[in-house]
Scaffold this active site. Sequence first.
Site, short mmCIF file in Angstrom:
data_model
loop_
_atom_site.label_atom_id
_atom_site.label_comp_id
_atom_site.label_asym_id
_atom_site.label_seq_id
_atom_site.Cartn_x
_atom_site.Cartn_y
_atom_site.Cartn_z
N LYS A 13 -13.45 0.56 -1.80
CA LYS A 13 -14.28 0.75 -0.61
C LYS A 13 -15.59 1.45 -0.99
O LYS A 13 -16.67 1.06 -0.57
CB LYS A 13 -13.55 1.62 0.42
N GLU A 44 0.82 -1.22 0.00
CA GLU A 44 0.00 0.00 0.00
C GLU A 44 0.85 1.26 0.00
O GLU A 44 0.42 2.29 -0.50
CB GLU A 44 -0.92 0.03 1.24
N HIS A 89 9.67 -26.02 0.69
CA HIS A 89 9.14 -27.20 0.02
C HIS A 89 7.97 -26.87 -0.89
O HIS A 89 7.26 -27.77 -1.35
CB HIS A 89 8.76 -28.25 1.05
O1 LIG Z 1 -8.58 1.44 10.11
P1 LIG Z 1 -9.61 1.49 9.07
O2 LIG Z 1 -10.01 2.90 8.73
O3 LIG Z 1 -10.77 0.64 9.37
O4 LIG Z 1 -8.96 0.95 7.75
C1 LIG Z 1 -8.56 -0.39 7.59
C2 LIG Z 1 -7.86 -0.54 6.27
O5 LIG Z 1 -8.76 -0.05 5.29
C3 LIG Z 1 -8.29 0.11 3.95
O6 LIG Z 1 -8.30 -1.08 3.30
C4 LIG Z 1 -6.98 0.79 3.84
O7 LIG Z 1 -6.47 0.64 2.55
C5 LIG Z 1 -5.99 0.24 4.82
O8 LIG Z 1 -4.82 1.03 4.78
C6 LIG Z 1 -6.56 0.26 6.22
O9 LIG Z 1 -5.61 -0.27 7.09
#
Ligand SMILES: O=P(O)(O)OC[C@H]1O[C@H](O)[C@H](O)[C@@H](O)[C@@H]1O
Length: 431
Positions: free
Chosen positions: A403, A271, A292
């Site tokens: 997201k 990331e 392996h």
């Molecule tokens: O901590 P949060 O806001 O729930 O995010 C959880 C995760 O969400 C996303 O996938 C981001 O790309 C991550 O970098 C992050 O760690």
Amino acid sequence: MNVDIGNALSSVASPGVSRESLERLDEQVATAHERIETGMANEEHGYEALNLPERTDPDEIRTAVDPVIDAEALLTIGIGGSSLGAATITNALESDTETVFLDNVDPEWVSSHLERLPLAETAINVVSRSGTTAETLANFLVVREAFESAGVDWTERTIVTTGDSGPLRDLAERHGLPSLLVPDGVPGRFSALSAVGMVAAAVCGHDLEALLAGAAAERETLSGSLFDCPAYAYGATTYALDQRGAGINAIMPYAESLETSAEWFAQLWAESLGKDDLGQTPVRALGVTDQHSQLQLYRAGPRDKLVTFVTTEESADRPIPTTDVEDLAYLGDATLGELRTAEFEATEASLAATGRPNVRVELEHIDEYELGGLLYGMEAACVLAGELYGVNTFEQPAVEWAKKATRGLLGGGDFAEAAAVAEKTELRVER
Ligand SMILES: O=P(O)(O)OC[C@H]1O[C@H](O)[C@H](O)[C@@H](O)[C@@H]1O
């Protein structure tokens, strides 16, 4: 941590880096280090993560977890940076508290844990920096309901770690839950050494001061030369190898308890550096198991990889019993630890013998201090590599798109752009 880059030098490896090219790169490392120090001094977004050894307050974390300190089990609900740091620490260290990490939203798997755990003796650790992540909030709602159905007051057993606003913060306030703040300027994948990673460690009784002391010792090594700083040696060497064609970085800890650290590293590397068509693809492996299953490729496949070994000295060992079977005599008098060390050394040598670059990251043993050093060291390595690539290490716009699309699919926002792409690319082959 110590870092040995000898097997990445071009005299032994291809693709490899010459000592001269590393010396030239060291000028860029000095400039990058100045940028990093400035970012830390000004508490800039992302760079602030490298200040965590001084910023994190173990007493505040211990106070928040005090109501559930006797829990038999700890259910951590979070994903990505809100889970993998905590899991790296607690999976590496022994504790009487059972730890379960609910990150995935797999209904069967979630149910199996909820049916099995003694809920009245289980603490809930909900972590989300944004407080909006669908997987985390959905799992939390499911867990809450399971506690209610079992007649257990979840509000007495829950600790929340989140930002200063957002749905999870609202929920914590509405129910008067003990809550901790994800520090400002610290992206999730760099937050292991804050409450995000350390609440679970505190409930499990681990030494928070030692975690931070190990990280602080690593911070002390940050300097303007990769030849004086293990973290920068790692970041600069991996960057230089990528420039010469090693676009894949297989990280291979040689300890079952460090397996999660490879998952944590994979998120950190992917990331942070994977943007603007740049970056290095992290691959998770485990020594000796994956000797392996993957070693064939690493030793004889395309010359597009480096292998990062993470090693540790033996602590507890176990003798291998002798036998009268002649072919097994060579195992007699050895221990499992000695066998593992021999296998590691043989693997390292086998890669070196065919000129495959590999780097060794050494921990003295597996304890809080060394883990703090590993987490901090790899984060600093990543920040340094980000400066060398010239990318914005601390954002992840590509993930945000998916997201939003997920929310859209569930009717929670605008999904038009994602729907149009999905429509155009559909190609089904049916049986
Ligand atoms: O901590 P949060 O806001 O729930 O995010 C959880 C995760 O969400 C996303 O996938 C981001 O790309 C991550 O970098 C992050 O760690």
